[in-house]
Design a protein around this motif. Structure first.
Motif, short mmCIF file in Angstrom:
data_model
loop_
_atom_site.label_atom_id
_atom_site.label_comp_id
_atom_site.label_asym_id
_atom_site.label_seq_id
_atom_site.Cartn_x
_atom_site.Cartn_y
_atom_site.Cartn_z
N GLU A 188 18.04 -28.36 -0.02
CA GLU A 188 17.96 -27.69 -1.36
C GLU A 188 16.67 -27.20 -1.66
OE1 GLU A 188 20.51 -27.33 -3.02
OE2 GLU A 188 21.86 -28.18 -1.99
N ALA A 245 22.75 -34.31 -5.22
CA ALA A 245 21.88 -33.36 -5.93
C ALA A 245 21.64 -32.02 -5.27
CB ALA A 245 20.60 -34.16 -6.26
N PRO A 246 21.53 -30.96 -5.99
CA PRO A 246 21.45 -30.85 -7.56
C PRO A 246 22.95 -30.58 -8.29
CG PRO A 246 21.11 -28.77 -6.47
CD PRO A 246 21.37 -29.71 -5.32
N THR A 268 19.58 -25.01 -13.58
CA THR A 268 19.68 -26.34 -13.14
C THR A 268 19.07 -27.32 -14.35
OG1 THR A 268 19.49 -27.93 -11.62
CG2 THR A 268 17.79 -26.62 -11.98
N ASP A 310 18.70 -36.42 -14.21
CA ASP A 310 18.78 -34.99 -14.81
C ASP A 310 18.57 -35.27 -16.44
OD1 ASP A 310 21.52 -34.43 -16.14
OD2 ASP A 310 22.01 -35.75 -14.29
N LEU A 339 16.19 -34.66 -3.79
CA LEU A 339 16.57 -33.49 -2.90
C LEU A 339 17.11 -33.70 -1.53
CD1 LEU A 339 15.00 -30.83 -5.18
CD2 LEU A 339 17.11 -31.46 -5.55
N ASP A 344 23.79 -41.18 -5.91
CA ASP A 344 24.52 -39.80 -6.26
C ASP A 344 25.77 -40.27 -6.78
OD1 ASP A 344 22.51 -38.10 -4.94
OD2 ASP A 344 23.62 -38.51 -3.03
N ASP A 393 22.28 -37.90 -10.65
CA ASP A 393 21.79 -38.83 -9.86
C ASP A 393 20.90 -39.80 -10.68
OD1 ASP A 393 21.73 -37.78 -7.32
OD2 ASP A 393 20.42 -35.99 -7.66
N ASN A 444 18.90 -30.78 -13.32
CA ASN A 444 18.35 -31.68 -12.31
C ASN A 444 16.70 -31.77 -12.23
OD1 ASN A 444 17.22 -32.81 -9.41
ND2 ASN A 444 19.22 -33.37 -9.94
N GLN A 457 14.98 -30.72 -9.19
CA GLN A 457 15.31 -29.33 -8.73
C GLN A 457 14.20 -28.30 -9.99
OE1 GLN A 457 19.02 -27.28 -8.77
NE2 GLN A 457 18.21 -26.48 -6.66
#
Length: 524
Positions: free
Chosen positions: A500, A68-69, A192, A134, A496, A62, A73, A194, A197
């Protein structure tokens, strides 16, 4: 395993730090060389370490300590670690080649002081694209590549290079605009960017909107990967650059686009709605590219067209959307990065020995420089898919995957792949015959090729042979990478936190992964 997570950012951070240091040392070229070689050696060691470690599962960092998110990342899994390792070996060999070339040439044609920081920035951009967790950070990696690529393409400032660089930048900016539009629409639809996600949220949005997003991303990445009909820019842009620059561009930059297609198709769009379209694009890319290669009388342009053609093989494996297809495609990407780069480095030696890359002006090089004849012949046969070399093994894997799917379109691609391979053999044998066997139009004295240039080119040829000797373990590794890609859960679980992932997310993943267009297995 978490104790080694600090290794993950090194392929990005080390080249960026070294680029700043090299820029500060612009008056000290010897120190610049030491910094550049040292940095890329560290990146290669770190990439090999990641290749071994992530076989037990992905490593996630991270950035800035923001999980995240919310934060950015960097994710190293089998696919990204393999791409990093191959690209690190290639960039190091190309750098050593360029240093030797600079030493041999006069001061005006030697790489100028800006070459080292720009080359290191390019390396960092490649690593960032491979490791990003991402979509927006992948976009940043592409923009880093664009800026560095333009500088490298136009080194020397000749009119031809400026023209080629301008074409390249215009096309790259078009790709970037499409990518940025896709990013805006994805964020508006899902909230998002990410990747993990998005894998959970994209199935919840309207299927029509999801298809539009998929088309936009594929268009953006297909331009960068030189997929037909978005490939016309490549043969006009690459051959004008210096040999080391052409080599690293041909080997790596299009593969970053291929990597992005693999990552997004498996993680974000596993339903395979565009697979038939991708199969037709793969066939067109193969056939049009190789027909262009057959018509060329310049080795650089010939190899540029074969580069386009063999992108079609990778798209073929991607479009099959099976574990076997993904496995063969990933193996073929690793093979092609190495072999294509080696060939362009060897062509740089051909130009030095023969004074030209035009096949009508070359001849008799086998007698003048037998070592150079061997260095060209081995990767040329590898690219053509002559058994038992890695090109043959990768193509057989793709053909088996196509036959296993068994649809009429898949069989058309199987036939197209075989025809393309035969035409590749014809084009490369023609080039080898004209450059090395035919009587030269003008008798040339024996040429001494610098060992500093021959050594890195020979090293990459040897790496290509290593992919053949280690084909069993490597193919097994790409198979495990393919299974993890189609399962998706190892990647998502690593990125995640549990909090999340809403209720029912695992069930949604299972539903998508069990779609009939995919084959899944265990994450060995």
């Amino acid at each position: 395993m978490s104790d080694l997570s600090w290794v993950v950012p090194m392929p990005v951070v080390v080249p960026l730090f070294a680029a700043g240091l090299a820029l500060a040392l612009y008056r000290r070229p010897n120190l610049q060389r030491i910094v550049s070689v040292g940095a890329l050696t560290i990146v290669l060691v770190a990439s090999v370490a990641l290749l071994v470690v992530v076989d037990d599962g992905p490593l996630v960092v991270d950035v800035g300590g923001w999980a995240a998110p919310v934060g950015i990342d960097l994710v190293a899994d089998r696919l990204s670690a393999l791409m990093l390792t191959i690209s690190s070996a290639v960039t190091l060999c190309v750098l050593l080649y360029s240093l030797a070339q600079g030493n041999e040439d006069d001061e005006e044609s030697a790489p100028i002081s800006i070459f080292h920081p720009t080359y290191l920035v390019l390396t960092a951009g490649v690593a960032d694209a491979f490791l990003s967790g991402d979509l927006f950070n992948i976009y940043v990696g592409f923009e880093i590549l664009l800026a560095a690529s333009f500088v490298l393409l136009t080194l020397g400032g000749t009119g031809e290079r400026i023209r080629a660089g301008t074409i390249y930048v215009v096309v790259a900016l078009l790709s970037s605009v499409l990518f940025l539009v896709a990013l805006a629409m994805i964020y508006a639809a899902c909230g998002t960017v990410n990747l993990a996600q998005l894998a959970l949220r994209l199935p919840e949005i309207d299927p029509g909107v999801r298809l539009v997003l998929q088309v936009l991303l594929i268009l953006a990445f297909a331009i960068k990967a030189a997929v037909f009909p978005l490939s016309a820019w490549l043969p006009d842009s690459y051959p004008t650059a210096p040999a080391p620059v052409t080599a690293v561009f041909a080997g790596l930059l299009t593969k970053v686009g291929v990597y992005a297609i693999i990552r997004t198709q498996t993680l974000l769009f596993p339903d395979g709605r565009l697979d038939d379209v991708l199969l037709w694009l793969a066939l067109a890319t193969m056939v049009v590219g190789i027909l262009g290669a057959v018509a060329q009388d310049d080795i650089k342009r010939l190899l540029s067209f074969t580069l386009v053609s063999h992108i079609g093989y990778m798209v073929f494996g991607i479009a099959l959307s099976t574990d076997e297809g993904w496995t063969a495609a990933i193996y073929y990407v690793a093979h092609h990065i190495t072999v294509q780069t080696a060939l362009f480095l060897v062509v740089g030696l051909v130009e030095r020995a023969g004074g030209s890359t035009s096949l009508t002006k070359l001849g008799g090089l086998a007698k003048l420089t037998p070592v150079l004849a061997i260095l060209f012949f081995v990767p040329a046969m590898n690219l053509a898919g002559i058994p038992p070399l890695s090109g043959f093994l990768g193509k057989v894997g793709l053909l088996q995957a196509g036959v296993a799917v068994g649809t009429p379109l898949a069989y058309v691609l199987v036939v197209g792949s075989v025809v393309t391979s035969l035409l590749t053999l014809y084009a490369l044998v023609k080039a080898w015959n004209k450059a090395f066997w035919q009587t030269p139009p003008v008798e040339r004295p024996p040429v001494r090729l610098p060992f500093g240039m021959v050594g890195p080119a020979a090293a990459l040829v040897a790496v290509g042979l290593t992919l053949t000797l280690a084909a069993g373990p490597l193919y097994a590794y790409t198979g495990r990478a393919a299974v993890a890609l189609t399962e998706r859960t190892p990647y998502i679980d690593a990125v995640l936190p549990d909090g999340e992932r809403g209720t029912g997310e695992s069930a949604k993943l299972t539903d998508v992964a069990s779609d009939g267009s995919h084959e899944t297995g265990s994450d060995g």
